[in-house]
Design a protein around this motif. Structure first.
Motif, short mmCIF file in Angstrom:
data_model
loop_
_atom_site.label_atom_id
_atom_site.label_comp_id
_atom_site.label_asym_id
_atom_site.label_seq_id
_atom_site.Cartn_x
_atom_site.Cartn_y
_atom_site.Cartn_z
N ASP A 49 45.06 28.93 33.00
CA ASP A 49 45.53 30.19 32.43
C ASP A 49 47.00 30.14 32.03
N THR A 117 48.23 38.02 31.35
CA THR A 117 47.20 38.74 30.59
C THR A 117 47.82 39.45 29.39
N SER A 144 38.14 35.78 23.53
CA SER A 144 37.49 35.02 24.60
C SER A 144 38.54 34.29 25.43
N MET A 145 39.51 33.67 24.76
CA MET A 145 40.56 32.95 25.48
C MET A 145 41.42 33.90 26.30
N SER A 147 40.47 36.83 27.48
CA SER A 147 39.65 37.34 28.58
C SER A 147 39.58 36.32 29.71
N TYR A 148 39.45 35.05 29.35
CA TYR A 148 39.46 34.02 30.38
C TYR A 148 40.78 34.07 31.17
N THR A 149 41.88 34.23 30.46
CA THR A 149 43.18 34.28 31.14
C THR A 149 43.21 35.41 32.16
N ILE A 151 40.67 37.02 33.62
CA ILE A 151 39.73 36.78 34.72
C ILE A 151 40.29 35.72 35.67
N SER A 152 40.89 34.68 35.10
CA SER A 152 41.44 33.61 35.91
C SER A 152 42.58 34.09 36.80
#
Length: 411
Positions: A49, A117, A144-145, A147-149, A151-152
């Motif tokens: 992230d 985020t 998507s990238m 959102s991954y950040t 969530i991570s």
């Protein structure tokens, strides 16, 4: 296509307002989300992230330098990006050191909001502004990238849920403000800007989405009394404007309540025990379902969708423990473990999507899922004669109603 003169800025604040409102609404649920994280992946560690937060902007600049014409030339695009970074950085750091929220891992008092985020969603919105009109897949990739950040940051135990949601809202708002300022300075909306009409109906509502929400479990078992959490990645291809087929990959966290028992009826309990309880560890249920989708356009801004799905569910079992307060301290005795077998799953749902960009929308959804897996229970070595007191092994029917939000991108 003629450039529309009226494009009220408030329309660009809808998504940030939703995220910031959700941050306020989930302020008291942070510890609950942390318990979910600690239940399933307590040892998660990743530094991806740290780099993924910048990936959407790197993608936009790579496309620009490679000659893929977007909204602006490189210089003006860089000004927009730099303005967004300045606005975002100022907002995040001002709030961080004013709020003084302690991080989940207890390392510092600058948890709220999540800077990673905010940076990620600021960069994703920058990519979206520059290239969404070229291909909606760029928006899907960017968000998507980001959102991954977000969530991570939760999985890494660095931020509460409210930190992440507020960071997403601040990130989007920062880019929108930067474009508003720069566009007013240049007296136009971009070097190569071609107006698109957000009100124009999509010819084909094929989509991918990322959803997150709360679940309520309907069952005769008293233990299903708390709200659960769920998340899903979903996509569908529409053969025409009405009908399509798609699939959903999801996960449900199903909590059990601690149940007070009439322990005096049990033999052998030591004296001085207070607040005896049975603690049933939460159940996890992963699902992969596919089926049919239906869509109906409501005017030019809203899309109503329905779905009917079937597939498989894979459960994550847990332990059932005795907990109490004693004179010498807390008492924790393992009683038994339970496991959940793979099983069939059915579900369906409806969603209402409001378009916030030509290919991007926010959806309110309501879903239903039913699963009836076999359960197996093993007795702890501490109580080999506990079998008569254990729950019956067999089927564990679970009916779940859930609702939440989806970020949906059409292609």
């Amino acid at each position: 296509m003629a450039l529309r003169q009226k494009d009220p800025f408030w329309k660009h604040t809808i998504a940030p307002a939703v995220f910031i409102g959700l941050s306020a609404a989930t302020w008291q649920t942070g510890k609950e989300v942390r318990r979910v994280r600690n239940r399933y992946i307590p040892n998660f560690r990743s530094r991806l992230d740290d780099y993924m937060q910048y990936a959407p902007a790197a993608t936009a600049f790579t496309l620009n330098i490679s000659g893929v014409k977007g909204r602006n030339r490189l210089g003006r695009a860089a000004i927009n990006w730099g303005g967004g970074m300045l606005i975002m950085g100022g907002l995040v750091n001002t709030i961080k050191y004013s709020a003084g929220v302690i991080r989940p891992d207890g390392t510092s008092g600058n948890s709220f909001p999540s800077g990673h985020t905010a940076t990620a969603f600021m960069n994703a919105t920058f990519l979206h502004k520059e290239y969404a009109h070229v291909n909606s897949l760029y928006s899907i990739l960017g968000y998507s990238m980001s959102s991954y950040t977000g969530i991570s940051r939760s999985l890494n135990n660095r931020h509460w849920l409210s930190d992440i949601l507020a960071g997403a809202g601040i990130g989007i708002l920062s880019t929108e403000l930067s474009y508003l300022i720069v566009d007013n300075f240049y007296k136009n909306k971009g070097d190569f800007f071609t107006a698109f009409d957000v009100k124009k109906e999509l010819e084909n509502p094929s989509f991918v989405s990322l959803g997150f929400g709360r679940s309520f479990y309907i069952d005769d078992l008293k233990s299903f009394g708390e709200l659960g959490w769920e998340g899903a990645v979903e996509g569908a291809y529409f053969f025409n404007r009405r009908w399509g087929a798609g699939a959903e990959l999801g996960f449900m966290h199903i909590p059990f309540e601690r149940e007070a028992m009439d322990f005096p009826e049990w033999d052998g309990l030591p004296e001085g025990i207070m607040n005896p309880q049975i603690d049933i560890q939460s159940l996890g249920l992963s699902s992969l379902m596919a089926g049919g989708y239906y869509a109906k356009f409501l005017g030019k801004k809203f899309i109503l969708q329905g779905k009917a799905l079937a597939g498989i569910g894979i459960g994550t079992g847990g332990s059932i423990d005795f907990r109490a307060e004693g004179k010498a301290g807390d008492i924790h005795i393992p009683l038994m473990k339970y496991s959940i077998n793979r099983t069939w799953m059915i579900g369906g749902g409806v969603s209402l999507t409001m378009m916030i960009a030509p290919t991007l929308g926010l959806s309110l959804y309501a879903d239903y899922k039913y699963v009836n897996p076999k359960t197996e229970i093993s007795i702890s070595k501490y109580y080999p004669d506990l079998e008569d007191e254990s729950p019956d092994a067999g089927r564990l029917p679970i009916s779940a109603l859930s609702g939440g939000l989806k970020l949906i991108s059409f292609f």
